[in-house]
Design a protein around this motif. Structure first.
Motif, PDB file in Angstrom:
ATOM      1  N   ALA A 262       0.816  -1.213   0.000  1.00  0.00           N
ATOM      2  CA  ALA A 262       0.000   0.000   0.000  1.00  0.00           C
ATOM      3  C   ALA A 262       0.850   1.265   0.000  1.00  0.00           C
ATOM      4  CB  ALA A 262      -0.934   0.000   1.214  1.00  0.00           C
TER       5      ALA A 262
ATOM      6  N   ASP B  93      -3.532   2.038  -0.883  1.00  0.00           N
ATOM      7  CA  ASP B  93      -2.589   2.660  -1.816  1.00  0.00           C
ATOM      8  C   ASP B  93      -2.042   3.980  -1.277  1.00  0.00           C
ATOM      9  OD1 ASP B  93      -2.358   0.784  -3.924  1.00  0.00           O
ATOM     10  OD2 ASP B  93      -4.386   1.311  -4.578  1.00  0.00           O
TER      11      ASP B  93
ATOM     12  N   GLY C  36      -2.853  -2.752  -1.451  1.00  0.00           N
ATOM     13  CA  GLY C  36      -2.120  -2.008  -2.465  1.00  0.00           C
ATOM     14  C   GLY C  36      -1.468  -2.961  -3.449  1.00  0.00           C
ATOM     15  N   SER C  37      -0.803  -2.413  -4.423  1.00  0.00           N
ATOM     16  CA  SER C  37      -0.194  -3.249  -5.463  1.00  0.00           C
ATOM     17  C   SER C  37       1.231  -2.811  -5.787  1.00  0.00           C
ATOM     18  CB  SER C  37      -1.033  -3.191  -6.737  1.00  0.00           C
ATOM     19  OG  SER C  37      -1.211  -1.846  -7.164  1.00  0.00           O
ATOM     20  N   LYS C  38       1.821  -1.981  -4.902  1.00  0.00           N
ATOM     21  CA  LYS C  38       3.175  -1.483  -5.163  1.00  0.00           C
ATOM     22  C   LYS C  38       4.201  -2.599  -4.932  1.00  0.00           C
ATOM     23  CE  LYS C  38       2.523   3.439  -4.086  1.00  0.00           C
ATOM     24  NZ  LYS C  38       1.064   3.422  -3.927  1.00  0.00           N
TER      25      LYS C  38
END
Length: 632
Positions: free
Chosen positions: A103, A124, A197-199
């Protein structure tokens, strides 16, 4: 290396502000519990009640979280210890730490108290306040089911809401178990934290990092402990070994062996009730036991729960221990402090001091009592405060089994005296891990440095405490440290002359271990897969130059940082001790050394640490570790 993205959240006024951690600070304190201890020291005024609105809670990751490194899903919770009044760090696996990093947030500093039950959602990088009033009263399993499966979740159950002092926080089926993390969240009306999140977390040197990680995973899978024993039996496999060596707590630490121990052993669990084994994200060890409770597959008990809810209360019903473990998890309570307090209450009855309806060997009311403790129903609200406070009211301090107010883990230290020293000096109280876990080299591992011999134990304890501090701060599971015992010794076995010689060599190395710390990092300017592979992984992931010596120095800095917090809060030399049952009474009448000889080991331990005779870090030590300027 970039700054770490920390966020300061005030629940009282629902404010959020960035709190970046500069690269220079990260180089010295790394992350996780070490960085969090520094933040706690700086941001929390002296003398604050850990359950007051003025307290703070740090929830953070280490640099290895979300990198794919082996066993690196751990995250940390740091706060003022609800059990001891000193520093607390509680470590947890599961999905939350990884998802917090995904995130875009490395850590949260949570202050204040929400006006009503709330949830913090980190989506995020954005922190969102959500009403959690409809969730108040739900157990930890039920509240997590409200949120999408993909979310990382960290929640409390009824025990945290009712501020049971040893309430834990729960992430999936993993718990941040010790010191009262759940009580702190409850005191802040914080029912849940969720993250999504996708980081990605990019390594500074991705090609070399990936190659190194592949090599390390293969090394872990090939080692007899991390590649075989822990996968077969999990930590439950220690029950038989501990019983054979006399370190399995029995009848409130009266003894170290129990004739019925096989009934609750890891082997019996594997042969009768085990459904399968599993594990945390990115972990090749797969030590988790899966069992059935109420026709539902759930996480099984660890060694601590088996020992303390087994022999220590004289219960041989393995299925009941599975049931208790599940009940404690969803209610949100640390099974170590819960079981230790209940065992003490059983002995209070035997001594005619108090009667809570608890008896050694009596099992039909255990789950009912556990539920009442979680909800602080009288008279069980007194058990919700732990053994130390119970002894302050009813007596029995000589056999209230705790250190600094935190109940001891499932290792009887009179047959593992270095573990006893570790309990006594551990910054968070009676913790085997923060205490250095010397039992692995004394009583439950293949290589023995002598069970009741105090010689060399202070030096080994300091080394292991510092190593574990650094590994935890980086974000690793501490099981990855078990490969420090060479694989060849497992293959030869404990009775082989070479294995015995290795144990003697460890004791003989005490002059080196006792004097090496002022020379770090120059004394160990290398990296090795066979000692602390974590150091090289950190270097490749972060770009911070990192040798084994530098890694250990970070661990030493962290241990001293926590000690300074404890000293400020009144946990002085007098607290570095154990109850008289363990220091004055012999476990074995034929062995005059079968007690924890604190008075002999403690001065040596202080000297090795660079502390004065009162256990205070000297000015020389403070300057060497860079703490003098940082804490002005």
């Amino acid at each position: 290396m970039k700054a770490a993205n920390y966020v300061y959240v005030n629940l009282s006024n629902q404010s959020v502000k960035a709190f970046p951690i500069k690269p220079g600070v990260l180089k010295k304190y790394l992350g996780g519990k070490i960085l969090a201890a520094k933040l706690l020291y700086e941001l929390l005024p002296e003398g604050i009640d850990p359950l007051s609105e003025k307290s703070i809670l740090v929830v953070n990751t280490g640099p290895m979280n979300n990198t794919g490194a082996p066993s690196s899903s751990r995250f940390n919770m740091t706060f003022k210890n609800v059990m001891t009044g000193g520093v607390a760090s509680s470590n947890c696996g599961g999905q939350f730490g990884v998802m917090l990093k995904k995130a875009g947030v490395d850590g949260l500093i949570i202050a204040g108290k929400a006006a009503s039950p709330c949830c913090l959602a980190i989506m995020d990088g954005e922190v969102i306040f959500q009403d959690a009033s409809p969730l108040w009263g739900l157990d930890a399993e039920a509240v997590q089911e409200v949120y999408p499966k993909a979310f990382g979740k960290l929640v409390i159950g009824p025990a945290g809401e009712n501020q049971v002092r040893y309430a834990c926080a729960v992430s999936g089926e993993r718990v941040a178990g010790r010191c009262g993390a759940g009580a702190v969240m409850g005191s802040k009306n914080l029912k849940a934290l969720v993250a999504y999140g996708s980081k990605a977390t990019e390594a500074e040197n991705p090609e070399k990092f990936d190659a190194y990680i592949q090599k390390w995973v293969a090394f872990l899978k090939d080692h007899p402990m991390t590649g075989k024993a822990l996968g077969l039996y999990g930590s439950a496999g220690l029950v038989s070994t501990a019983n054979a060596s006399g370190v399995l707590p029995t009848r409130n630490f009266n003894k170290g062996r129990w004739e019925k121990a096989n009934a609750i052993s890891g082997e019996t669990l594997a042969n009768t009730l085990l459904v399968r084994n599993s594990g945390c994200i990115s972990c090749p060890i797969r030590c988790e036991r899966r069992v059935k409770v109420k026709d539902k597959e759930v996480k099984g008990p660890e060694f601590e729960t088996l020992g303390l809810f087994g022999p220590n209360i004289e219960n041989s019903d393995l299925q009941l221990i599975n049931d208790i473990n599940y009940e404690a998890d969803i209610l949100g309570m640390d099974t170590i402090s819960l079981a230790g307090t209940m065992a003490f209450a059983m002995e209070l009855y035997e001594k005619g001091l108090a009667d809570f309806g608890l008896r050694f060997g009596k099992t039909d009311n255990l789950i009912e009592v556990i539920r009442k403790i979680a909800r602080r129903e009288k008279p069980y609200d007194e058990l919700a405060d732990g053994s130390m406070r119970l002894s302050q009211k009813y007596g029995g301090s000589d056999y209230a089994i705790h250190a600094k107010g935190l109940e001891l883990a499932s290792y009887e230290p009179r047959k593992s005296v270095g573990m006893g020293l570790g309990y006594a000096t551990a910054n968070r109280g009676g913790c085997h891990l923060n205490g250095g876990y010397l039992a692995l080299m004394e009583s439950i591992g293949v290589m023995s440095t002598g069970q009741t011999n105090s010689e060399g134990k202070p030096e080994l304890t300091v080394f292991l405490q510092n190593a574990m501090e650094a590994a935890s701060a980086a974000g690793f599971c501490l099981f990855t440290l078990q490969t420090m015992v060479p694989a060849i010794l497992f293959k030869l076995g404990p009775g082989h002359p070479v294995t015995g010689a290795a144990g003697k060599a460890m004791i003989a190395s005490r002059p080196v271990l006792g004097n090496i710390w002022p020379l770090l990092p120059k004394a160990l300017p290398v990296n090795s897969m066979f000692l602390l592979p974590h150091a090289k992984a950190v270097e490749l992931a972060t770009g911070i130059p990192m040798t084994t010596g530098q890694f250990l120095e970070i661990g030493e800095r962290g241990y001293n940082m926590e000690r300074l917090f404890n000293l400020r809060e009144g946990l002085t030399r007098e607290k570095d001790t154990l109850p008289k049952r363990l220091t004055d009474e012999l476990q074995d009448p034929d062995d005059p050394k079968s007690r924890v000889d604190i008075e002999t080991m403690l001065p040596i331990y202080y000297k090795v640490r660079g502390w004065d005779e009162n256990g205070v870090p000297t000015e020389k030590t403070m300057k060497r570790l860079g703490l003098t300027d940082d804490l002005r």
